[in-house]
Motif scaffolding. Structure first.
Motif, PDB file in Angstrom:
ATOM      1  N   VAL A 145       0.611   4.060  -0.067  1.00 14.92           N
ATOM      2  CA  VAL A 145       1.666   3.301   0.615  1.00 14.92           C
ATOM      3  C   VAL A 145       2.815   4.215   1.020  1.00 14.92           C
ATOM      4  O   VAL A 145       3.401   4.054   2.102  1.00 14.92           O
ATOM      5  CB  VAL A 145       2.171   2.125  -0.257  1.00 14.92           C
ATOM      6  CG1 VAL A 145       2.982   2.584  -1.451  1.00 14.92           C
ATOM      7  CG2 VAL A 145       3.009   1.173   0.593  1.00 14.92           C
TER       8      VAL A 145
ATOM      9  N   PHE B 106       7.448  -3.338   5.453  1.00 18.38           N
ATOM     10  CA  PHE B 106       6.843  -3.139   4.138  1.00 18.38           C
ATOM     11  C   PHE B 106       7.674  -3.904   3.113  1.00 18.38           C
ATOM     12  O   PHE B 106       8.910  -3.894   3.169  1.00 18.38           O
ATOM     13  CB  PHE B 106       6.840  -1.661   3.753  1.00 18.38           C
ATOM     14  CG  PHE B 106       5.995  -0.766   4.608  1.00 18.38           C
ATOM     15  CD1 PHE B 106       4.731  -0.377   4.200  1.00 18.38           C
ATOM     16  CD2 PHE B 106       6.488  -0.294   5.822  1.00 18.38           C
ATOM     17  CE1 PHE B 106       3.957   0.473   4.985  1.00 18.38           C
ATOM     18  CE2 PHE B 106       5.725   0.547   6.610  1.00 18.38           C
ATOM     19  CZ  PHE B 106       4.452   0.933   6.196  1.00 18.38           C
TER      20      PHE B 106
ATOM     21  N   HIS C 220       2.052  -3.473  -2.729  1.00 18.05           N
ATOM     22  CA  HIS C 220       2.952  -3.483  -1.582  1.00 18.05           C
ATOM     23  C   HIS C 220       2.203  -4.036  -0.373  1.00 18.05           C
ATOM     24  O   HIS C 220       0.993  -3.834  -0.233  1.00 18.05           O
ATOM     25  CB  HIS C 220       3.429  -2.058  -1.284  1.00 18.05           C
ATOM     26  CG  HIS C 220       4.909  -1.938  -1.103  1.00 18.05           C
ATOM     27  ND1 HIS C 220       5.803  -2.147  -2.121  1.00 18.05           N
ATOM     28  CD2 HIS C 220       5.665  -1.607  -0.009  1.00 18.05           C
ATOM     29  CE1 HIS C 220       7.046  -1.938  -1.679  1.00 18.05           C
ATOM     30  NE2 HIS C 220       6.980  -1.627  -0.382  1.00 18.05           N
TER      31      HIS C 220
ATOM     32  N   ARG D 296       2.095  -4.271   3.870  1.00 18.88           N
ATOM     33  CA  ARG D 296       2.532  -3.793   5.186  1.00 18.88           C
ATOM     34  C   ARG D 296       2.178  -4.852   6.211  1.00 18.88           C
ATOM     35  O   ARG D 296       1.047  -5.368   6.218  1.00 18.88           O
ATOM     36  CB  ARG D 296       1.840  -2.480   5.550  1.00 18.88           C
ATOM     37  CG  ARG D 296       2.189  -1.927   6.941  1.00 18.88           C
ATOM     38  CD  ARG D 296       1.282  -0.750   7.290  1.00 18.88           C
ATOM     39  NE  ARG D 296       1.662  -0.101   8.534  1.00 18.88           N
ATOM     40  CZ  ARG D 296       1.282  -0.497   9.749  1.00 18.88           C
ATOM     41  NH1 ARG D 296       0.502  -1.561   9.899  1.00 18.88           N
ATOM     42  NH2 ARG D 296       1.667   0.174  10.833  1.00 18.88           N
TER      43      ARG D 296
END
Length: 421
Positions: free
Chosen positions: A79, A183, A201, A203
């Motif tokens: 990430v 993000f 995470h 996106r």
């Protein structure tokens, strides 16, 4: 003139007052003393142990929801590379907001990329939490003129007036590039988190990035100081029910993230999978989780076997007996810190964000969670959950009830601290 009976009455009243006073002092001091001892012991144990984290993780998972493409990351290296690539490709403006920003090699890479973006004409806005970064040299947060930097204050004077809404920290982690790539999730910025912590995470690229852009702009305009430019907050013609950013804003006493959890858990008819770094639900949240399990819902919760905050572990453990007896299964993540704040329900609903299920996140800090109504995303999150389970051991009720009397006493003694964490 005071007689013998009056003396007895005064003595009894004085004794009662002293007893109450001493009880209240003990009620406050004993948990704090126990907490101090536990933290000191944990610190000593961690200093004497050297252990490198190793854990399985899923590759980045891609999908599309409406006009927005998504990628879910569960490994920091991947990430961070994608975030820096987005910064390097920026042409108009960058919004970056983070709770922790380490002044290490990775933190410097982000700083260098942002400075380079500014030098090529990109407008850069940065927010970081002052308290969370007290250990970082102040010089690290000195940026060239032209980059707009807003440190969220370490201390806010309104606290002296007992204004609870000014006690929360800025716990959000947001990056938005050119209003089209966003993000959000649990990852702070630091080398440790790149390989040693298991986090999640999200996106997003496309119209739904507005959710994150709008969230950043609102926070910036609410907290800007003299010398900071305000940012116009445009609307959007996107009305996509598949995406929604829930934003906790303590200064406005708005806490929607707690409600999205309550509603999703109440709606469940099949299964609920929760992954939480720190799990200390309040009474209502605990009740809806217990009720779900008792009506036959498959409720699974992944928590760290040993987190980076030992007190939260102890406070969380104080709830394990109720959860296990109701049929909730508890899975202890081993050999690494699991820091994700995610949930998926019935293969339909998913949330990925910054808020833990505890008081600090749900009714204290600035937080943001993206909620997504999409079966493909939910399936991907279930695949990630399955991979994480392979690194867990299940905690069974029989084992738990055989823990030491000292552990049981410690959980009881620390209970008064639950509202603080």
């Amino acid at each position: 003139m005071v007689g013998p009976v009056d003396h007895l009455e005064l003595s009894a009243a004085t004794f009662a007052r002293l007893t109450i006073k001493r009880t209240l002092i003990a009620y406050a001091v004993v948990p704090l003393a126990a907490a101090g001892a536990i933290v000191a012991l944990d610190h000593w144990q961690k200093r004497t142990k050297s252990r490198k984290a190793a854990f399985p993780h899923e590759k980045p998972l891609h999908s599309t929801v409406g006009e927005t493409s998504t990628t879910i990351f569960t490994f920091g290296v991947e990430v961070y590379e994608e975030m820096i690539r987005a910064i390097d490709g920026a042409t108009e403006r960058i919004f970056l907001e983070t709770y922790i920003w380490k002044g290490d090699a990775l933190g410097q890479r982000f700083k260098d990329a942002l400075v380079a973006a500014s030098e090529r004409g990109v407008e850069v806005f940065l927010v970081y939490d002052g308290f969370a970064n007290l250990v970082v040299p102040r010089s690290f947060f000195q940026f060239p003129a032209g980059i707009h930097v807003l440190p969220y204050p370490v201390f806010r004077p309104q606290v002296l007036l007992m204004s609870i809404k000014h006690t929360g920290r800025d716990h959000r982690k947001i990056l938005v590039v050119d209003d089209t790539i966003g993000f959000v999730g649990g990852y702070n910025i630091g080398t440790l988190y790149a390989t040693q912590w298991r986090d999640t995470h999200l996106r997003i690229e496309g119209p739904a990035a507005w959710e994150l852009s709008s969230a950043f702009i609102d926070f910036w305009n609410l907290n800007l100081r003299s010398g900071h430019p305000s940012i116009p907050s445009p609307g959007t013609d996107l009305w996509d029910p598949g995406f929604q950013a829930a934003r906790n804003a303590p200064a406005r006493r708005v806490y929607p993230i707690r409600n999205i959890y309550l509603e999703a858990i109440r709606r469940a008819t099949s299964h609920i999978y929760l992954t939480q770094a720190y799990f200390i639900p309040d009474r209502e949240l605990l009740d809806v989780i217990l009720a779900a399990a008792q009506r036959g819902i498959d409720v699974r919760i992944i928590v760290p076997e040993a987190s980076n905050h030992v007190l939260t572990d102890w406070l969380s453990r104080g709830l394990y007996s109720k959860l296990l007896r109701a049929g909730v299964t508890i899975w202890l993540y081993r050999n690494a810190m699991v820091h994700a704040k995610t949930a998926t329900v019935d293969g339909e609903w998913t949330t990925i964000g910054t808020a833990n299920i505890d008081r600090l996140s749900l009714t204290g800090n600035y937080e943001i969670n993206m909620t997504i109504y999409d079966q493909t995303i939910a399936q991907q999150m279930e695949e990630i959950f399955t991979v994480d389970l392979s690194n867990c051991r299940q905690l069974h009720l029989e084992e738990w009830e055989q823990r030491s009397p000292v552990a049981k006493l410690g959980e009881i003694v620390l209970t008064p601290l639950s509202p603080l964490l």
